[in-house]
Scaffold this active site. Structure first.
Site, PDB file in Angstrom:
ATOM      1  N   ASP A  49      77.672  12.051  77.831  1.00 38.62           N
ATOM      2  CA  ASP A  49      78.139  11.552  77.095  1.00 38.62           C
ATOM      3  C   ASP A  49      77.384   9.696  77.038  1.00 38.62           C
ATOM      4  O   ASP A  49      77.501   9.153  76.047  1.00 38.62           O
ATOM      5  CB  ASP A  49      79.552  11.169  76.664  1.00 38.62           C
ATOM      6  CG  ASP A  49      80.259  10.335  77.753  1.00 38.62           C
ATOM      7  OD1 ASP A  49      79.733  10.340  79.162  1.00 38.62           O
ATOM      8  OD2 ASP A  49      81.453  10.046  77.899  1.00 38.62           O
ATOM      9  N   SER A  50      76.926   9.636  78.047  1.00 39.54           N
ATOM     10  CA  SER A  50      75.866   8.674  78.040  1.00 39.54           C
ATOM     11  C   SER A  50      74.723   8.375  77.096  1.00 39.54           C
ATOM     12  O   SER A  50      74.218   7.409  77.009  1.00 39.54           O
ATOM     13  CB  SER A  50      75.270   8.377  79.427  1.00 39.54           C
ATOM     14  OG  SER A  50      74.449   9.437  79.934  1.00 39.54           O
ATOM     15  N   ASP A  88      79.412  16.877  78.984  1.00 37.10           N
ATOM     16  CA  ASP A  88      80.666  16.193  79.161  1.00 37.10           C
ATOM     17  C   ASP A  88      81.410  16.130  77.793  1.00 37.10           C
ATOM     18  O   ASP A  88      81.117  16.274  76.433  1.00 37.10           O
ATOM     19  CB  ASP A  88      80.197  14.508  79.020  1.00 37.10           C
ATOM     20  CG  ASP A  88      79.938  13.897  80.341  1.00 37.10           C
ATOM     21  OD1 ASP A  88      80.378  14.392  81.511  1.00 37.10           O
ATOM     22  OD2 ASP A  88      79.557  12.656  80.443  1.00 37.10           O
ATOM     23  N   LYS A 118      82.322  18.840  81.828  1.00 35.32           N
ATOM     24  CA  LYS A 118      83.045  17.568  82.700  1.00 35.32           C
ATOM     25  C   LYS A 118      83.926  16.868  81.905  1.00 35.32           C
ATOM     26  O   LYS A 118      83.819  16.424  80.535  1.00 35.32           O
ATOM     27  CB  LYS A 118      81.795  16.650  83.096  1.00 35.32           C
ATOM     28  CG  LYS A 118      82.208  15.873  83.904  1.00 35.32           C
ATOM     29  CD  LYS A 118      81.107  15.077  84.829  1.00 35.32           C
ATOM     30  CE  LYS A 118      80.021  14.235  83.992  1.00 35.32           C
ATOM     31  NZ  LYS A 118      80.760  12.938  83.473  1.00 35.32           N
ATOM     32  N   GLU A 120      86.565  13.322  82.569  1.00 35.53           N
ATOM     33  CA  GLU A 120      86.979  11.988  83.234  1.00 35.53           C
ATOM     34  C   GLU A 120      88.407  11.856  83.477  1.00 35.53           C
ATOM     35  O   GLU A 120      89.177  12.136  82.300  1.00 35.53           O
ATOM     36  CB  GLU A 120      86.477  10.686  82.725  1.00 35.53           C
ATOM     37  CG  GLU A 120      84.949  10.878  82.507  1.00 35.53           C
ATOM     38  CD  GLU A 120      84.365   9.376  81.968  1.00 35.53           C
ATOM     39  OE1 GLU A 120      85.168   8.608  81.581  1.00 35.53           O
ATOM     40  OE2 GLU A 120      83.107   9.418  81.471  1.00 35.53           O
ATOM     41  N   GLU A 187      81.640   8.568  90.922  1.00 36.52           N
ATOM     42  CA  GLU A 187      80.824   7.373  90.322  1.00 36.52           C
ATOM     43  C   GLU A 187      81.196   5.994  90.616  1.00 36.52           C
ATOM     44  O   GLU A 187      82.611   5.774  90.546  1.00 36.52           O
ATOM     45  CB  GLU A 187      80.782   7.646  88.701  1.00 36.52           C
ATOM     46  CG  GLU A 187      79.962   6.199  88.071  1.00 36.52           C
ATOM     47  CD  GLU A 187      79.662   6.511  86.688  1.00 36.52           C
ATOM     48  OE1 GLU A 187      79.737   7.597  86.097  1.00 36.52           O
ATOM     49  OE2 GLU A 187      78.995   5.255  86.225  1.00 36.52           O
TER      50      GLU A 187
HETATM   51  N1  LIG Z   1      71.360   3.881  81.365  1.00 34.99           N
HETATM   52  C1  LIG Z   1      72.722   4.179  81.800  1.00 34.99           C
HETATM   53  N2  LIG Z   1      72.848   4.505  83.179  1.00 34.99           N
HETATM   54  C2  LIG Z   1      74.100   4.827  83.740  1.00 34.99           C
HETATM   55  O1  LIG Z   1      74.170   5.409  84.787  1.00 34.99           O
HETATM   56  C3  LIG Z   1      75.245   4.942  82.764  1.00 34.99           C
HETATM   57  C4  LIG Z   1      75.039   4.734  81.435  1.00 34.99           C
HETATM   58  N3  LIG Z   1      73.510   4.372  81.014  1.00 34.99           N
HETATM   59  N4  LIG Z   1      75.912   4.779  80.495  1.00 34.99           N
HETATM   60  C5  LIG Z   1      77.144   5.468  80.818  1.00 34.99           C
HETATM   61  C6  LIG Z   1      77.634   4.970  82.170  1.00 34.99           C
HETATM   62  C7  LIG Z   1      77.879   3.749  82.374  1.00 34.99           C
HETATM   63  N5  LIG Z   1      77.538   3.515  83.710  1.00 34.99           N
HETATM   64  C8  LIG Z   1      77.256   2.138  84.373  1.00 34.99           C
HETATM   65  C9  LIG Z   1      76.522   0.955  83.813  1.00 34.99           C
HETATM   66  C10 LIG Z   1      76.591   0.064  84.344  1.00 34.99           C
HETATM   67  C11 LIG Z   1      77.065  -0.256  85.308  1.00 34.99           C
HETATM   68  C12 LIG Z   1      76.623  -1.778  86.114  1.00 34.99           C
HETATM   69  O2  LIG Z   1      76.049  -2.644  85.417  1.00 34.99           O
HETATM   70  N6  LIG Z   1      77.159  -1.939  87.341  1.00 34.99           N
HETATM   71  C13 LIG Z   1      76.888  -3.274  88.160  1.00 34.99           C
HETATM   72  C14 LIG Z   1      78.016  -3.656  88.971  1.00 34.99           C
HETATM   73  C15 LIG Z   1      79.324  -3.450  88.273  1.00 34.99           C
HETATM   74  C16 LIG Z   1      80.312  -4.055  89.251  1.00 34.99           C
HETATM   75  O3  LIG Z   1      80.872  -3.746  90.355  1.00 34.99           O
HETATM   76  O4  LIG Z   1      80.764  -5.180  88.939  1.00 34.99           O
HETATM   77  C17 LIG Z   1      75.811  -3.044  88.885  1.00 34.99           C
HETATM   78  O5  LIG Z   1      75.106  -4.192  89.199  1.00 34.99           O
HETATM   79  O6  LIG Z   1      75.049  -2.083  88.892  1.00 34.99           O
HETATM   80  C18 LIG Z   1      77.567   0.641  86.209  1.00 34.99           C
HETATM   81  C19 LIG Z   1      77.599   1.739  85.622  1.00 34.99           C
HETATM   82  C20 LIG Z   1      76.905   4.591  84.355  1.00 34.99           C
HETATM   83  N7  LIG Z   1      76.529   5.323  83.239  1.00 34.99           N
HETATM   84  C1  LIG Z   2      76.270   9.730  84.573  1.00 36.67           C
HETATM   85  C2  LIG Z   2      76.780  10.823  84.467  1.00 36.67           C
HETATM   86  C3  LIG Z   2      77.659  11.136  85.598  1.00 36.67           C
HETATM   87  C4  LIG Z   2      77.646  10.989  83.142  1.00 36.67           C
HETATM   88  O1  LIG Z   2      78.855  11.090  83.197  1.00 36.67           O
HETATM   89  C5  LIG Z   2      76.832  10.834  81.911  1.00 36.67           C
HETATM   90  O2  LIG Z   2      75.761  10.635  81.854  1.00 36.67           O
HETATM   91  O3  LIG Z   2      77.469  10.551  80.919  1.00 36.67           O
HETATM   92 MG   LIG Z   3      79.489  10.836  81.273  1.00 36.05          MG
END
Ligand SMILES: Nc1nc(=O)c2c([nH]1)NC[C@@H]1CN(c3ccc(C(=O)N[C@@H](CCC(=O)O)C(=O)O)cc3)CN21
Ligand SMILES: CC(C)C(=O)C(=O)O
Ligand SMILES: [Mg+2]
Length: 275
Positions: A49-50, A88, A118, A120, A187
Protein backbone atom coordinates in the site's frame (compact mmCIF):
# COMPACT_ATOMS: atom_id res chain seq x y z
CA UNK A 1 2.05 -30.94 -12.21
CA UNK A 2 1.56 -28.26 -14.78
CA UNK A 3 1.66 -29.30 -18.43
CA UNK A 4 3.87 -26.29 -18.99
CA UNK A 5 7.61 -26.71 -18.67
CA UNK A 6 8.26 -23.39 -16.92
CA UNK A 7 9.38 -23.51 -13.31
CA UNK A 8 6.67 -23.09 -10.71
CA UNK A 9 6.18 -19.87 -8.82
CA UNK A 10 7.62 -19.75 -5.28
CA UNK A 11 4.87 -20.83 -2.86
CA UNK A 12 4.06 -19.66 0.65
CA UNK A 13 5.18 -23.01 2.19
CA UNK A 14 8.48 -22.68 0.29
CA UNK A 15 9.03 -19.22 1.79
CA UNK A 16 8.40 -20.69 5.24
CA UNK A 17 10.90 -23.50 4.56
CA UNK A 18 13.63 -20.92 3.84
CA UNK A 19 13.87 -20.00 7.55
CA UNK A 20 17.27 -21.08 8.82
CA UNK A 21 18.27 -22.29 5.33
CA UNK A 22 18.66 -19.17 3.20
CA UNK A 23 17.72 -15.51 3.39
CA UNK A 24 14.49 -14.32 1.77
CA UNK A 25 14.96 -11.41 -0.65
CA UNK A 26 11.80 -9.37 -1.18
CA UNK A 27 10.90 -6.08 -2.87
CA UNK A 28 7.75 -4.12 -3.56
CA UNK A 29 6.19 -3.93 -7.03
CA UNK A 30 3.12 -2.03 -8.16
CA UNK A 31 3.22 -2.09 -11.97
CA UNK A 32 4.03 -4.60 -14.70
CA UNK A 33 7.25 -3.13 -16.17
CA UNK A 34 8.99 -3.02 -12.78
CA UNK A 35 7.57 -6.37 -11.62
CA UNK A 36 8.84 -8.02 -14.84
CA UNK A 37 12.38 -6.78 -14.16
CA UNK A 38 12.43 -7.83 -10.49
CA UNK A 39 10.76 -11.24 -10.83
CA UNK A 40 13.77 -13.51 -11.39
CA UNK A 41 15.92 -11.87 -8.70
CA UNK A 42 13.67 -12.08 -5.66
CA UNK A 43 11.70 -14.72 -3.75
CA UNK A 44 8.74 -12.49 -2.95
CA UNK A 45 7.12 -9.39 -4.45
CA UNK A 46 4.85 -7.32 -2.23
CA UNK A 47 2.19 -5.18 -3.84
CA UNK A 48 2.46 -2.68 -1.01
CA UNK A 49 0.00 0.00 0.00
CA UNK A 50 3.11 2.21 -0.08
CA UNK A 51 2.02 2.67 -3.70
CA UNK A 52 -0.31 5.33 -2.23
CA UNK A 53 2.77 7.41 -1.38
CA UNK A 54 5.24 6.22 -4.03
CA UNK A 55 2.85 5.80 -6.97
CA UNK A 56 0.08 8.27 -6.22
CA UNK A 57 2.04 11.01 -4.36
CA UNK A 58 -0.34 10.82 -1.39
CA UNK A 59 0.91 11.92 2.08
CA UNK A 60 0.23 8.53 3.71
CA UNK A 61 -1.12 5.05 2.92
CA UNK A 62 -4.61 5.50 4.36
CA UNK A 63 -6.71 6.35 1.30
CA UNK A 64 -5.86 3.55 -1.14
CA UNK A 65 -8.80 1.21 -1.81
CA UNK A 66 -9.28 -2.55 -2.23
CA UNK A 67 -10.16 -1.94 -5.90
CA UNK A 68 -6.93 -0.04 -6.57
CA UNK A 69 -4.81 -2.59 -4.71
CA UNK A 70 -6.52 -5.39 -6.66
CA UNK A 71 -5.73 -3.71 -9.98
CA UNK A 72 -2.03 -3.31 -9.08
CA UNK A 73 -1.85 -6.87 -7.71
CA UNK A 74 -3.39 -8.31 -10.89
CA UNK A 75 -0.86 -6.42 -13.03
CA UNK A 76 2.07 -7.73 -10.95
CA UNK A 77 0.81 -11.32 -11.10
CA UNK A 78 0.32 -11.14 -14.89
CA UNK A 79 3.84 -9.75 -15.38
CA UNK A 80 5.62 -12.39 -13.28
CA UNK A 81 6.13 -16.13 -13.14
CA UNK A 82 8.73 -16.76 -10.42
CA UNK A 83 8.26 -14.65 -7.29
CA UNK A 84 5.58 -15.32 -4.69
CA UNK A 85 3.25 -12.29 -4.90
CA UNK A 86 1.61 -10.96 -1.73
CA UNK A 87 -0.72 -7.95 -1.51
CA UNK A 88 -1.18 -5.45 1.32
CA UNK A 89 -4.71 -5.21 2.66
CA UNK A 90 -5.48 -1.49 2.59
CA UNK A 91 -6.50 0.61 5.59
CA UNK A 92 -10.15 0.08 6.55
CA UNK A 93 -10.53 -3.18 4.64
CA UNK A 94 -9.82 -5.58 7.54
CA UNK A 95 -9.82 -3.84 10.94
CA UNK A 96 -13.59 -3.90 11.50
CA UNK A 97 -14.00 -7.66 11.90
CA UNK A 98 -12.54 -11.00 10.81
CA UNK A 99 -15.55 -11.40 8.49
CA UNK A 100 -14.87 -8.05 6.82
CA UNK A 101 -11.21 -9.03 6.46
CA UNK A 102 -12.09 -12.38 4.89
CA UNK A 103 -14.49 -10.84 2.37
CA UNK A 104 -11.93 -8.26 1.24
CA UNK A 105 -8.98 -10.68 1.26
CA UNK A 106 -10.99 -13.18 -0.78
CA UNK A 107 -11.87 -10.55 -3.37
CA UNK A 108 -8.21 -9.44 -3.55
CA UNK A 109 -7.14 -13.05 -4.18
CA UNK A 110 -9.93 -13.70 -6.67
CA UNK A 111 -9.29 -10.49 -8.59
CA UNK A 112 -5.51 -10.80 -8.81
CA UNK A 113 -4.20 -14.32 -8.27
CA UNK A 114 -1.82 -13.32 -5.50
CA UNK A 115 -0.76 -16.06 -3.05
CA UNK A 116 -1.59 -14.25 0.19
CA UNK A 117 -2.25 -10.99 1.99
CA UNK A 118 -0.38 -8.81 4.47
CA UNK A 119 -2.06 -6.95 7.28
CA UNK A 120 -0.77 -4.52 9.90
CA UNK A 121 -1.63 -4.91 13.56
CA UNK A 122 -0.73 -6.12 17.02
CA UNK A 123 -2.29 -8.81 19.19
CA UNK A 124 -5.90 -7.59 18.60
CA UNK A 125 -5.51 -8.49 14.90
CA UNK A 126 -4.19 -12.02 15.57
CA UNK A 127 -7.80 -13.25 15.72
CA UNK A 128 -8.23 -11.94 12.16
CA UNK A 129 -5.05 -13.70 11.03
CA UNK A 130 -6.41 -16.99 12.42
CA UNK A 131 -9.81 -16.45 10.75
CA UNK A 132 -8.20 -15.96 7.33
CA UNK A 133 -5.60 -18.73 7.59
CA UNK A 134 -8.20 -21.28 8.75
CA UNK A 135 -10.21 -20.38 5.64
CA UNK A 136 -7.37 -20.76 3.15
CA UNK A 137 -5.83 -17.31 2.91
CA UNK A 138 -2.13 -17.14 3.84
CA UNK A 139 -1.36 -14.12 6.04
CA UNK A 140 1.88 -12.19 6.41
CA UNK A 141 1.61 -10.07 9.57
CA UNK A 142 3.25 -6.62 9.85
CA UNK A 143 4.25 -5.28 13.28
CA UNK A 144 6.46 -2.53 14.69
CA UNK A 145 6.26 0.66 12.61
CA UNK A 146 2.87 0.21 10.98
CA UNK A 147 2.29 3.03 8.46
CA UNK A 148 -1.50 2.61 8.70
CA UNK A 149 -1.15 3.73 12.35
CA UNK A 150 0.54 7.02 11.34
CA UNK A 151 -2.10 9.05 13.17
CA UNK A 152 -1.82 7.13 16.44
CA UNK A 153 2.02 7.07 16.21
CA UNK A 154 2.18 10.79 15.29
CA UNK A 155 4.43 10.14 12.29
CA UNK A 156 6.59 7.42 10.77
CA UNK A 157 8.70 6.80 13.89
CA UNK A 158 10.75 3.81 14.91
CA UNK A 159 8.91 1.69 17.49
CA UNK A 160 9.78 -0.45 20.50
CA UNK A 161 12.53 1.74 21.91
CA UNK A 162 11.60 1.12 25.57
CA UNK A 163 11.74 -2.33 27.16
CA UNK A 164 7.97 -2.32 27.67
CA UNK A 165 7.26 -1.33 24.05
CA UNK A 166 9.74 -3.92 22.77
CA UNK A 167 8.08 -6.66 24.84
CA UNK A 168 4.72 -5.65 23.40
CA UNK A 169 5.99 -5.92 19.81
CA UNK A 170 7.53 -9.34 20.53
CA UNK A 171 4.13 -10.47 21.85
CA UNK A 172 2.42 -8.98 18.76
CA UNK A 173 4.67 -11.03 16.47
CA UNK A 174 4.25 -14.16 18.61
CA UNK A 175 0.45 -13.81 18.59
CA UNK A 176 0.32 -13.67 14.77
CA UNK A 177 2.70 -16.61 14.41
CA UNK A 178 0.61 -18.66 16.85
CA UNK A 179 -2.50 -17.65 14.89
CA UNK A 180 -0.96 -19.16 11.76
CA UNK A 181 0.75 -16.24 10.01
CA UNK A 182 3.30 -17.63 7.52
CA UNK A 183 5.70 -14.81 8.35
CA UNK A 184 5.99 -11.46 10.05
CA UNK A 185 7.26 -8.19 8.57
CA UNK A 186 9.24 -6.27 11.18
CA UNK A 187 9.41 -2.57 10.29
CA UNK A 188 11.20 0.28 12.02
CA UNK A 189 12.21 -1.37 15.30
CA UNK A 190 15.45 -1.61 17.29
CA UNK A 191 18.05 -4.05 15.99
CA UNK A 192 18.17 -6.19 19.18
CA UNK A 193 14.38 -6.51 19.06
CA UNK A 194 14.44 -7.61 15.41
CA UNK A 195 17.08 -10.20 16.29
CA UNK A 196 15.14 -11.44 19.33
CA UNK A 197 11.83 -11.79 17.46
CA UNK A 198 13.59 -13.69 14.66
CA UNK A 199 15.05 -16.12 17.19
CA UNK A 200 11.72 -16.51 18.99
CA UNK A 201 9.44 -17.22 16.01
CA UNK A 202 9.04 -20.53 14.13
CA UNK A 203 8.16 -18.61 10.92
CA UNK A 204 10.31 -16.20 8.89
CA UNK A 205 10.72 -12.56 9.83
CA UNK A 206 11.14 -10.13 6.96
CA UNK A 207 12.85 -6.95 8.09
CA UNK A 208 12.68 -3.36 6.87
CA UNK A 209 14.62 -1.22 9.28
CA UNK A 210 14.75 -4.13 11.73
CA UNK A 211 17.90 -6.29 11.82
CA UNK A 212 20.39 -8.04 9.53
CA UNK A 213 19.49 -11.14 11.55
CA UNK A 214 15.95 -11.22 10.13
CA UNK A 215 15.17 -14.24 7.95
CA UNK A 216 14.59 -11.93 5.00
CA UNK A 217 14.68 -8.29 3.98
CA UNK A 218 12.27 -6.08 2.05
CA UNK A 219 12.59 -2.53 0.73
CA UNK A 220 10.46 -0.26 -1.40
CA UNK A 221 11.80 -0.80 -4.93
CA UNK A 222 11.71 2.90 -5.87
CA UNK A 223 14.00 3.57 -2.88
CA UNK A 224 16.68 1.12 -4.12
CA UNK A 225 16.39 2.48 -7.68
CA UNK A 226 16.68 6.18 -6.92
CA UNK A 227 13.10 6.81 -8.05
CA UNK A 228 11.62 8.17 -4.83
CA UNK A 229 13.22 11.59 -4.62
CA UNK A 230 16.18 12.84 -2.63
CA UNK A 231 15.06 11.52 0.75
CA UNK A 232 14.80 7.83 1.49
CA UNK A 233 14.25 6.25 4.92
CA UNK A 234 17.36 5.63 7.04
CA UNK A 235 16.91 1.87 6.60
CA UNK A 236 16.93 2.01 2.77
CA UNK A 237 19.93 1.96 0.43
CA UNK A 238 20.11 3.14 -3.16
CA UNK A 239 21.49 0.31 -5.33
CA UNK A 240 21.13 2.18 -8.63
CA UNK A 241 20.31 5.64 -9.97
CA UNK A 242 17.56 4.85 -12.45
CA UNK A 243 16.24 8.36 -11.80
CA UNK A 244 19.28 9.82 -13.55
CA UNK A 245 18.91 7.37 -16.48
CA UNK A 246 15.25 8.35 -16.95
CA UNK A 247 15.91 12.08 -16.55
CA UNK A 248 18.66 11.94 -19.19
CA UNK A 249 16.52 9.91 -21.60
CA UNK A 250 13.73 12.51 -21.32
CA UNK A 251 16.22 15.33 -21.98
CA UNK A 252 17.71 13.52 -24.98
CA UNK A 253 14.26 12.85 -26.42
CA UNK A 254 13.10 16.45 -25.94
CA UNK A 255 16.29 17.77 -27.52
CA UNK A 256 15.84 15.45 -30.53
CA UNK A 257 12.28 16.69 -31.04
CA UNK A 258 13.38 20.32 -30.84
CA UNK A 259 16.37 19.75 -33.16
CA UNK A 260 14.15 17.72 -35.50
CA UNK A 261 16.42 14.65 -35.38
CA UNK A 262 13.43 12.62 -34.15
CA UNK A 263 11.28 11.32 -35.70
CA UNK A 264 12.94 10.31 -38.98
CA UNK A 265 11.16 8.83 -41.98
CA UNK A 266 12.08 5.40 -40.58
CA UNK A 267 9.51 6.02 -37.83
CA UNK A 268 6.78 7.03 -40.29
CA UNK A 269 3.97 5.14 -42.03
CA UNK A 270 3.23 5.25 -45.76
CA UNK A 271 6.60 6.65 -46.73
CA UNK A 272 7.00 6.53 -50.53
CA UNK A 273 10.47 5.28 -51.39
CA UNK A 274 12.54 5.06 -54.58
CA UNK A 275 11.05 8.01 -56.51
N1 LIG B 1 9.43 5.46 -0.38
C1 LIG B 1 8.93 4.82 0.67
N2 LIG B 1 9.71 3.94 1.34
C2 LIG B 1 9.24 3.29 2.43
O1 LIG B 1 9.99 2.48 3.01
C3 LIG B 1 7.89 3.50 2.82
C4 LIG B 1 7.12 4.39 2.07
N3 LIG B 1 7.66 5.06 1.03
N4 LIG B 1 5.80 4.63 2.38
C5 LIG B 1 5.13 3.74 3.30
C6 LIG B 1 6.00 3.39 4.40
C7 LIG B 1 6.34 4.60 5.26
N5 LIG B 1 7.65 4.28 5.68
C8 LIG B 1 8.53 5.17 6.29
C9 LIG B 1 8.56 6.49 5.91
C10 LIG B 1 9.44 7.37 6.50
C11 LIG B 1 10.28 6.93 7.48
C12 LIG B 1 11.22 7.91 8.09
O2 LIG B 1 11.41 8.99 7.58
N6 LIG B 1 11.87 7.55 9.19
C13 LIG B 1 12.88 8.42 9.76
C14 LIG B 1 13.08 8.15 11.22
C15 LIG B 1 11.79 8.18 11.97
C16 LIG B 1 12.01 8.36 13.48
O3 LIG B 1 12.32 7.35 14.15
O4 LIG B 1 11.85 9.48 13.95
C17 LIG B 1 14.21 8.15 9.08
O5 LIG B 1 15.16 8.91 9.32
O6 LIG B 1 14.31 7.19 8.32
C18 LIG B 1 10.25 5.60 7.88
C19 LIG B 1 9.37 4.72 7.27
C20 LIG B 1 8.08 3.01 5.16
N7 LIG B 1 7.32 2.87 3.95
C1 LIG C 1 7.47 -1.69 2.89
C2 LIG C 1 6.49 -2.80 2.96
C3 LIG C 1 6.73 -3.70 4.12
C4 LIG C 1 5.06 -2.32 2.89
O1 LIG C 1 4.24 -2.58 3.72
C5 LIG C 1 4.66 -1.51 1.72
O2 LIG C 1 5.44 -1.33 0.77
O3 LIG C 1 3.51 -1.04 1.71
MG1 LIG D 1 2.40 -1.55 3.42
Amino acid sequence: MSVHSQAQRVTVPQLVSFKGERKIAALTAYIAPIARLLDEAVDMLLVGDSTAMVGYALPDTLSITVETMAAHAAAVVRATEHACVIVDMPFGSYQQSPAQAFANAASLLAASGVSGVKLEGGQPLAETTRFLVERGIPVLAHVGLMPQYVNTMGGFKAQGMTDAAARRILEDARAHAQAGAFGVVLEGISEPLGRAITAALPVPTIGIGASPACDGQILVTEDILGLSGDRIPKFAQRFADAGQVIRQAARDYAQSVREETFPTLAHCFGVRSGR
